[in-house]
Write a protein that holds these residues in place. Structure first.
Motif, short mmCIF file in Angstrom:
data_model
loop_
_atom_site.label_atom_id
_atom_site.label_comp_id
_atom_site.label_asym_id
_atom_site.label_seq_id
_atom_site.Cartn_x
_atom_site.Cartn_y
_atom_site.Cartn_z
N LYS A 147 3.27 -6.23 6.44
CA LYS A 147 2.61 -5.05 6.97
C LYS A 147 1.10 -5.26 6.93
O LYS A 147 0.52 -5.41 5.86
N THR A 151 -3.85 0.46 8.04
CA THR A 151 -3.95 1.81 7.48
C THR A 151 -3.37 1.84 6.07
O THR A 151 -2.35 1.20 5.79
N GLU A 153 -1.95 4.43 4.67
CA GLU A 153 -0.68 5.14 4.67
C GLU A 153 0.49 4.21 4.96
O GLU A 153 1.53 4.29 4.29
N ARG A 154 0.35 3.32 5.92
CA ARG A 154 1.46 2.43 6.27
C ARG A 154 1.59 1.27 5.30
O ARG A 154 2.70 0.83 4.99
N SER A 158 7.00 2.23 0.85
CA SER A 158 7.73 3.50 0.95
C SER A 158 8.18 3.99 -0.42
O SER A 158 8.44 5.18 -0.60
N GLN A 161 5.05 6.05 -2.10
CA GLN A 161 4.42 7.12 -1.33
C GLN A 161 4.37 8.41 -2.12
O GLN A 161 5.16 8.64 -3.03
N ARG A 166 5.97 9.00 5.72
CA ARG A 166 4.61 8.98 6.26
C ARG A 166 4.41 10.09 7.29
O ARG A 166 5.36 10.68 7.77
N ASN A 170 1.78 8.04 11.81
CA ASN A 170 2.29 6.68 11.62
C ASN A 170 2.90 6.11 12.89
O ASN A 170 2.65 4.95 13.25
N ARG A 171 3.73 6.89 13.58
CA ARG A 171 4.38 6.39 14.80
C ARG A 171 3.37 6.03 15.87
O ARG A 171 3.52 5.03 16.58
N THR A 174 0.25 3.07 13.74
CA THR A 174 0.48 1.90 12.90
C THR A 174 0.67 0.64 13.74
O THR A 174 1.16 0.70 14.87
N ASP A 176 2.08 -1.93 11.93
CA ASP A 176 3.26 -2.34 11.18
C ASP A 176 3.24 -3.81 10.79
O ASP A 176 2.20 -4.37 10.48
N SER A 264 7.02 -0.75 14.74
CA SER A 264 7.74 -0.18 13.60
C SER A 264 8.48 -1.31 12.90
O SER A 264 8.36 -2.48 13.28
#
Length: 410
Positions: A147, A151, A153-154, A158, A161, A166, A170-171, A174, A176, A264
């Motif tokens: 990854k 970011t 967050e990404r 998981s 977190q 997220r 994220n979608r 990111t 990824d 993703s």
């Protein structure tokens, strides 16, 4: 594009067992005294926050084995709404094993020559495989698939977190997992002169894709200022109840040309409204500014995004934007009756799918309670989130979602 074939759980377990057998056979064969063998094995095998650790006596070789399960219940749905049509299903219930991971890491030959693999057992996907050369704090190298640190967050696992999952951003934003090479490090001149950097070149076609679709590679850069002289770890919540404050301000940017407008764990894909599949069809450039802060049980993080997509075939450009803010605290620091392991946190996120269209907004507001039995390695999370989609040409859509999740690593 060439796809990496997934390794089945059976073969992964088989090769792991084979490796361990080969690893320990010479050691045991040299010993005739069974008592001594048992005592020496105790030195080779131990357990820590990284899982079970196998190591040679000279410290040149070490392997960490960790398994993780994530069980989740959600109502009415577990997937973030992507379009207005996603609000139609309000009567479902979801219970599932959301993640089942096997992680293998460590070092070989020298402590600074590191490796890491991560495998998703439930869907038979090899997520991460990388080699790191980390001999100097200011100059490190990485190669493989992982990854990208675009970011916070990404990049946060998981399992570490603060929320169940997220945010809506994220979608959309990111990049990824990608395959490539990277140079990174920490530049510390003392005090506020403390910086981190990451510079990488990748195929830009997502997880499992070993080659680029054209001669334009994905280029990535991140620069981070640790303005209090200390780094904020890539982990949610201030579980350690930091006695000293730590904060960061970071900026990151990416450029890429590919058939994809989003990425993703499944690999390359496209956002709604971008259905092209031609090589080099979409030129994408994006940047983000983020902040994070931890101190005495309080944690803060935020991201501000802009993304530009140009369709080189239809000659159409689209600009996207979004941001989120999130904060958490352990009230047990100041309230006597509040349990010490219980954290409360909240997040607010806004996505603008097209900055040129007035009145088109996607919003998320959520609150979460985390009970940490053993930090992030064993925790129970309950979350309540409200999603709102607004379009001046359509009636506003709303959804209230509840999720509860148990995450355990061993």
């Amino acid at each position: 594009m060439i796809e990496i074939k997934s390794i089945s759980p059976f073969w992964l377990s088989f090769f792991t067992a084979l490796f361990l057998g080969i690893y320990f056979t010479p050691v045991l064969a040299q010993e005739n005294d069974s008592t001594r063998i048992v005592n020496e094995q105790k030195n080779f095998l131990k357990h820590s926050s990284k899982g079970f650790i196998l190591a040679t006596e000279d410290g040149k070789y070490e392997m960490q084995l960790e398994a993780r399960l994530q069980l989740r219940f959600a109502v009415p749905d577990d997937q973030d709404p992507v379009t207005f049509a996603d609000f139609a299903n309000q009567d479902t219930r979801v219970f599932k094993i959301n993640r089942a991971r096997l992680k293998i890491g460590g070092h070989a030959y020298e402590p600074w020559l590191k490796y890491y693999f991560e495998y998703e057992l439930s869907s038979s996907i090899l997520l991460d495989y990388r080699v790191m050369i980390e001999k100097w704090p200011w100059l490190n190298f990485k190669m493989g698939q992982w990854k990208v640190e675009f970011t916070r967050e990404r990049f946060i696992s998981s399992g570490n977190q603060q929320m169940v999952d997220r945010s809506l951003l994220n979608r959309k934003f990111t990049i990824d997992r990608q395959q490539g090479v990277e140079v990174y490090g920490n530049l510390d001149a003392g005090g506020i002169a403390n910086f981190n950097y990451w510079l990488g070149i990748f195929t830009g076609t997502g997880r499992g894709s070993t080659q680029n679709d054209d001669d334009n590679m994905m280029r990535f850069g991140r620069f981070q200022w640790n303005f209090l002289g200390r780094q904020v770890p890539f982990s949610g919540s201030d579980i350690k109840i930091s006695p000293k404050p730590a904060g960061i301000i970071a900026i990151a940017g990416v450029t890429n040309t590919s058939p994809y407008t989003r990425f993703s764990s499944a690999g390359g894909g496209n956002l709604s409204g971008f259905e092209g599949t031609n090589d080099g069809q979409y030129y994408v450039k994006q940047y983000q500014v983020e902040t994070a802060f931890n101190y005495k049980g309080f944690s803060w993080s935020s991201e501000f995004h802009r993304k530009y997509i140009y369709d080189t075939f239809d000659e159409v450009e689209t600009n996207l934007g979004g941001y989120y803010i999130m904060a958490g605290y352990f009230p047990g620091q100041i309230i006597d009756f509040w349990p010490k392991p219980l954290e409360v946190a909240a997040r607010y996120a806004v996505v603008d799918p097209d900055l040129e269209v007035i009145g088109l907004k996607q919003r998320e507001a959520g609150v979460v309670f985390n009970w940490f039995f053993s930090e992030h390695k064993n925790k129970l999370t309950a979350e309540l989130t409200r999603y709102t989609f607004q379009d001046k040409n359509l009636p506003q859509q709303d959804e209230l979602r509840f999720r509860i999740q148990y995450d355990v690593s061993f």
